[in-house]
Scaffold this active site. Structure first.
Site, PDB file in Angstrom:
ATOM      1  N   LYS A   9       0.839  -1.203   0.000  1.00  0.00           N
ATOM      2  CA  LYS A   9       0.000   0.000   0.000  1.00  0.00           C
ATOM      3  C   LYS A   9       0.879   1.261   0.000  1.00  0.00           C
ATOM      4  O   LYS A   9       2.102   1.183   0.221  1.00  0.00           O
ATOM      5  CB  LYS A   9      -0.918  -0.043   1.228  1.00  0.00           C
ATOM      6  CG  LYS A   9      -1.869  -1.253   1.222  1.00  0.00           C
ATOM      7  CD  LYS A   9      -2.804  -1.212   2.424  1.00  0.00           C
ATOM      8  CE  LYS A   9      -3.694  -2.441   2.459  1.00  0.00           C
ATOM      9  NZ  LYS A   9      -4.690  -2.365   3.565  1.00  0.00           N
ATOM     10  N   TYR A  49     -12.163  -2.393  -3.180  1.00  0.00           N
ATOM     11  CA  TYR A  49     -12.709  -2.407  -1.815  1.00  0.00           C
ATOM     12  C   TYR A  49     -14.246  -2.366  -1.799  1.00  0.00           C
ATOM     13  O   TYR A  49     -14.846  -1.941  -0.816  1.00  0.00           O
ATOM     14  CB  TYR A  49     -12.132  -1.244  -1.007  1.00  0.00           C
ATOM     15  CG  TYR A  49     -10.723  -1.527  -0.481  1.00  0.00           C
ATOM     16  CD1 TYR A  49     -10.446  -2.681   0.256  1.00  0.00           C
ATOM     17  CD2 TYR A  49      -9.680  -0.637  -0.716  1.00  0.00           C
ATOM     18  CE1 TYR A  49      -9.163  -2.945   0.727  1.00  0.00           C
ATOM     19  CE2 TYR A  49      -8.389  -0.897  -0.234  1.00  0.00           C
ATOM     20  CZ  TYR A  49      -8.147  -2.052   0.486  1.00  0.00           C
ATOM     21  OH  TYR A  49      -6.881  -2.319   0.968  1.00  0.00           O
ATOM     22  N   ASN A 112      -1.605  -0.153   7.037  1.00  0.00           N
ATOM     23  CA  ASN A 112      -1.084  -1.454   7.477  1.00  0.00           C
ATOM     24  C   ASN A 112      -0.272  -2.149   6.387  1.00  0.00           C
ATOM     25  O   ASN A 112      -0.155  -3.362   6.365  1.00  0.00           O
ATOM     26  CB  ASN A 112      -2.225  -2.327   7.992  1.00  0.00           C
ATOM     27  CG  ASN A 112      -3.305  -2.518   6.952  1.00  0.00           C
ATOM     28  OD1 ASN A 112      -3.117  -2.170   5.793  1.00  0.00           O
ATOM     29  ND2 ASN A 112      -4.422  -3.073   7.358  1.00  0.00           N
ATOM     30  N   HIS A 115      -1.724  -5.627   1.430  1.00  0.00           N
ATOM     31  CA  HIS A 115      -3.000  -6.307   1.185  1.00  0.00           C
ATOM     32  C   HIS A 115      -2.703  -7.680   0.604  1.00  0.00           C
ATOM     33  O   HIS A 115      -1.794  -7.823  -0.209  1.00  0.00           O
ATOM     34  CB  HIS A 115      -3.847  -5.519   0.179  1.00  0.00           C
ATOM     35  CG  HIS A 115      -5.004  -6.321  -0.349  1.00  0.00           C
ATOM     36  ND1 HIS A 115      -6.215  -6.388   0.306  1.00  0.00           N
ATOM     37  CD2 HIS A 115      -5.109  -7.135  -1.436  1.00  0.00           C
ATOM     38  CE1 HIS A 115      -7.016  -7.207  -0.372  1.00  0.00           C
ATOM     39  NE2 HIS A 115      -6.381  -7.667  -1.425  1.00  0.00           N
ATOM     40  N   GLU A 126      -9.497 -10.307  -7.837  1.00  0.00           N
ATOM     41  CA  GLU A 126      -8.528  -9.220  -7.654  1.00  0.00           C
ATOM     42  C   GLU A 126      -7.404  -9.299  -8.688  1.00  0.00           C
ATOM     43  O   GLU A 126      -6.971  -8.269  -9.216  1.00  0.00           O
ATOM     44  CB  GLU A 126      -7.969  -9.256  -6.232  1.00  0.00           C
ATOM     45  CG  GLU A 126      -9.005  -8.839  -5.196  1.00  0.00           C
ATOM     46  CD  GLU A 126      -8.566  -9.016  -3.749  1.00  0.00           C
ATOM     47  OE1 GLU A 126      -9.365  -8.679  -2.858  1.00  0.00           O
ATOM     48  OE2 GLU A 126      -7.438  -9.492  -3.501  1.00  0.00           O
TER      49      GLU A 126
HETATM   50  P1  GDP Z   1      -7.446  -7.077   5.491  1.00  0.00           P
HETATM   51  O1  GDP Z   1      -7.950  -8.120   4.536  1.00  0.00           O
HETATM   52  O2  GDP Z   1      -6.678  -7.645   6.655  1.00  0.00           O
HETATM   53  O3  GDP Z   1      -6.680  -5.965   4.806  1.00  0.00           O
HETATM   54  O4  GDP Z   1      -8.739  -6.398   6.164  1.00  0.00           O
HETATM   55  P2  GDP Z   1     -10.154  -5.926   5.555  1.00  0.00           P
HETATM   56  O5  GDP Z   1     -10.396  -6.510   4.201  1.00  0.00           O
HETATM   57  O6  GDP Z   1     -11.172  -6.161   6.597  1.00  0.00           O
HETATM   58  O7  GDP Z   1      -9.975  -4.347   5.412  1.00  0.00           O
HETATM   59  C1  GDP Z   1      -9.424  -3.787   4.263  1.00  0.00           C
HETATM   60  C2  GDP Z   1      -8.604  -2.577   4.651  1.00  0.00           C
HETATM   61  O8  GDP Z   1      -9.460  -1.554   5.123  1.00  0.00           O
HETATM   62  C3  GDP Z   1      -7.619  -2.812   5.806  1.00  0.00           C
HETATM   63  O9  GDP Z   1      -6.434  -3.410   5.401  1.00  0.00           O
HETATM   64  C4  GDP Z   1      -7.413  -1.413   6.325  1.00  0.00           C
HETATM   65  O10 GDP Z   1      -6.487  -0.692   5.492  1.00  0.00           O
HETATM   66  C5  GDP Z   1      -8.804  -0.812   6.138  1.00  0.00           C
HETATM   67  N1  GDP Z   1      -9.629  -0.932   7.369  1.00  0.00           N
HETATM   68  C6  GDP Z   1     -10.229  -2.053   7.845  1.00  0.00           C
HETATM   69  N2  GDP Z   1     -10.904  -1.798   8.986  1.00  0.00           N
HETATM   70  C7  GDP Z   1     -10.701  -0.470   9.240  1.00  0.00           C
HETATM   71  C8  GDP Z   1     -11.161   0.394  10.262  1.00  0.00           C
HETATM   72  O11 GDP Z   1     -11.881   0.018  11.193  1.00  0.00           O
HETATM   73  N3  GDP Z   1     -10.778   1.719  10.156  1.00  0.00           N
HETATM   74  C9  GDP Z   1      -9.993   2.170   9.133  1.00  0.00           C
HETATM   75  N4  GDP Z   1      -9.658   3.461   9.097  1.00  0.00           N
HETATM   76  N5  GDP Z   1      -9.559   1.372   8.155  1.00  0.00           N
HETATM   77  C10 GDP Z   1      -9.891   0.065   8.197  1.00  0.00           C
END
Ligand code: GDP
Length: 137
Positions: A9, A49, A112, A115, A126
């Site tokens: 990212k 997303y 973080n 991805h 994807e």
């Molecule tokens: P991943 O598969 O571990 O990346 O998690 P997810 O698919 O649930 O979320 C996608 C991305 O959205 C995450 O990697 C974070 O960058 C962002 N994200 C997820 N949950 C949160 C949240 O509660 N707050 C914020 N600001 N960003 C979030």
């Protein structure tokens, strides 16, 4: 053999962690089959997303992911999807174990670094979203 979509990212590119992240997947024995640097536009980011469209953090997430260059990759290997997910570390910073990318380099839920696709169906969609078939070797 499985293929998975992985992205460094914008925060990972900005922090010069591209090499470190690639090194970890190479050392593990995964094979790089596609790679490009690009700054995603909003349409691509919103498609990527789409599952989070209704979440309160959706706009912020799209702003973040379109805010700078990312490194999009496809990695291949035995159980590549799960291996990459394990090496990334958990979403919640308090659950991201030391030794994982997130556990070693970030304390933030949004910035973080990396991805990785979470299942075979998402990996397939994807990879198709980010790469043309001829870009994969
Ligand atoms: P991943 O598969 O571990 O990346 O998690 P997810 O698919 O649930 O979320 C996608 C991305 O959205 C995450 O990697 C974070 O960058 C962002 N994200 C997820 N949950 C949160 C949240 O509660 N707050 C914020 N600001 N960003 C979030």
């Amino acid at each position: 053999m499985e293929r998975t979509f992985v992205m460094v990212k914008p925060d990972g590119v900005e922090r010069r962690l591209v090499g470190e992240i690639i090194r970890r997947f190479e050392n593990r024995g995964l094979r790089l089959v596609g790679l490009k640097l690009l700054q995603p536009g909003r349409a691509l980011a919103e498609k990527h997303y789409a599952v989070h469209r209704e979440k309160p953090f959706f706009q912020e997430l799209v702003d973040f992911i379109t805010g700078g260059p990312v490194v999009a990759m496809v990695w291949e290997g035995n159980q590549a999807i799960l291996l990459v997910r394990n090496m990334m570390g958990a979403l919640k910073p308090e659950n991201a174990q030391p030794g994982t990318i997130r556990g070693d380099y970030t304390t933030d839920i949004q910035t973080n670094l990396v991805h990785g696709s979470d299942a075979p169906e998402t990996a397939q969609s994807e990879i198709a979203l980010w790469f043309k078939p001829e870009e994969l070797l």
